[in-house]
Design an enzyme around this catalytic site. Sequence first.
Site, PDB file in Angstrom:
ATOM      1  N   HIS A  14       0.822  -1.214   0.000  1.00 41.09           N
ATOM      2  CA  HIS A  14       0.000   0.000   0.000  1.00 41.09           C
ATOM      3  C   HIS A  14       0.852   1.259   0.000  1.00 41.09           C
ATOM      4  O   HIS A  14       0.599   2.199   0.765  1.00 41.09           O
ATOM      5  CB  HIS A  14      -0.929   0.023   1.226  1.00 41.09           C
TER       6      HIS A  14
ATOM      7  N   HIS B 246      -7.276   0.211   2.853  1.00 41.91           N
ATOM      8  CA  HIS B 246      -6.661  -0.208   1.598  1.00 41.91           C
ATOM      9  C   HIS B 246      -6.901   0.917   0.582  1.00 41.91           C
ATOM     10  O   HIS B 246      -8.033   1.373   0.409  1.00 41.91           O
ATOM     11  CB  HIS B 246      -7.273  -1.524   1.131  1.00 41.91           C
TER      12      HIS B 246
END
Length: 600
Positions: A536, A577
Amino acid sequence: MAAKLTFLTFLLGFVAVFPLASLAKVLTCISQVKKQYDFVIVGGGTAGSVLANRLSENVNIKVLVVEAGDNNVGNVNLQIPFLGVALPGTSVDWNYTTTPQAGFNGRSISYARGFVLGGSSSINLLSYHRGSDDIWNRWADISGDQGWNWKSIEKYYMKSSRLVPPADGRDVRSYVDPRDHGNGPIQVSVPGFPLPIDDIVLTSAKRLGGRFAFNDDFNGGNFLGIGYMQSTVGKGERSSGATAYLNPVFDRCNLDVLVNTRVTKLINTAPPHGGLPALNKVELAQSSKGPRVQVLATKEVILAAGVIGTPQILQLSGIGNKNALKSLGIPSVVDLPEVGENLADHPLLANYFKVQSNGTWDDVLRNGDVFGQTMGRWQAERQGLFVDSPGNTVGFFKVPSGSPALKGIQDPSSGSKSPHTELIFVDGFAQFGSVAQPAEGNFVTVLSAVVSPTSRGSVKIASTDPFASPLINPNFFATNFDILAMVQSVNDALSFMAAPLWQQLFKPAPFGDLAAAKTDAAKANFARLRSVNVNHPVGTAKMSAKGGVVDAKLKVKGVDGLRVVDASIFPVIPECHPQALVYVIAERAADLIKAQYKIL
């Protein structure tokens, strides 16, 4: 006798079974491109796909997308949600590696980024979270533009995605709120193949409450609690930037998509002493020693090359820390010291529990016959285990009040609805890092992550070769907060797995390194030994009113004709996310661009 599959042979065999077959009409040679377009989009990934679609809606606007990787069309590898775990390390991954990480006991780790149309939305594990309201309001304050606050940005979230039924078609209204979803191209659903642990996780949350309380829809703006994972899956297949935004418009006569091509640098077209530099021309190449071709963007070049590629191209073009560039012999065009800085990512640690149940999917990855049957069902019906990402349920949590992790620092989360840590519940042994799946036994994996990390790293070029990977240093566990928050997350996993329903039905017992870590100090050592990342990364071309790299309209500071639209502009890492946020910023960016150039 059924053949056994190691995780590695499973991955390699999977890729061999489904080779790439490009079917769509895309350009493959730099000699095929025109000399100029209105817009040149560098990167056909998550954001680039959105921009290509939206900017080419007007037939009079000529758009070129330049993608370093290959076409996604015909690559079945990219379509199967569960097997996203198989894609890193293959030809659709940039195959980056970090510098040695002091916080990981000097280990370097693989750093997956999508190297194909759709970018990382084509190879990720599909989670779709727009984040808490707090995140967007924080971004608005940092950028000085209230157009980024949640009230203003919500329409772009609604424009980008839509809720669709899970693959099995069951009624899931008690696990998701349709009012929190829009009517855009990206398909989003809850798991379409419920697994034995799902009810245990969700029922335990409802019974325990408190920090473990049930959350019926994370995309409602409150990002605390436990609930179903929402993923970019429709009708049992991955929904990516490429499949939802780009592939459907391949036939537009005003859109060219060039694959297998790098942008080696941006070229200043402004006359000497003519004001700001104008970096609206790109140089293209398909190999390090191959011919170069230049293409002019009469309006703008839009960098959507991602958190690694965008700062690399900027630095190669003379935009960055002038002293660092000088040491490589690159003339400084604009001195922007924060280019490549502010890299942030979520560290992840796998906690393994051995369970007394045969209801896990462990044998799918051990037994060739079972794997083949599962694959056959997906191929024939788009049903079964492979219609989902491996983790069906997820939780997000604040560290407890008075936690030593917060001692002496300002709370790093974005607000009251934003978490510090995450747990993902996986119905099997999910291999991360160097820990191999045991040859026998049944397991549940609980993945711990720190989602509001305070560590910051960098992406820096080490040479003038555009085909050389830059130095990627996420700087994991560089702060006291990050390691103590991870220890808290491990303790939360142990506490939750001790809930009565778990003990009644699965009897989980800590396994391996987790079982040996009896103290918080031992758990911190466990985290440094085994942690990896969630893939990420954000922040390397930060948006900010003060300093940073881009302004609130995502224009690169100090130059004309250049904008950045990808996760590198995130001013602070979101506690979720980040995939959905990239779609949202790209949708707003498209409107900002259209407004500037009066494109209807």
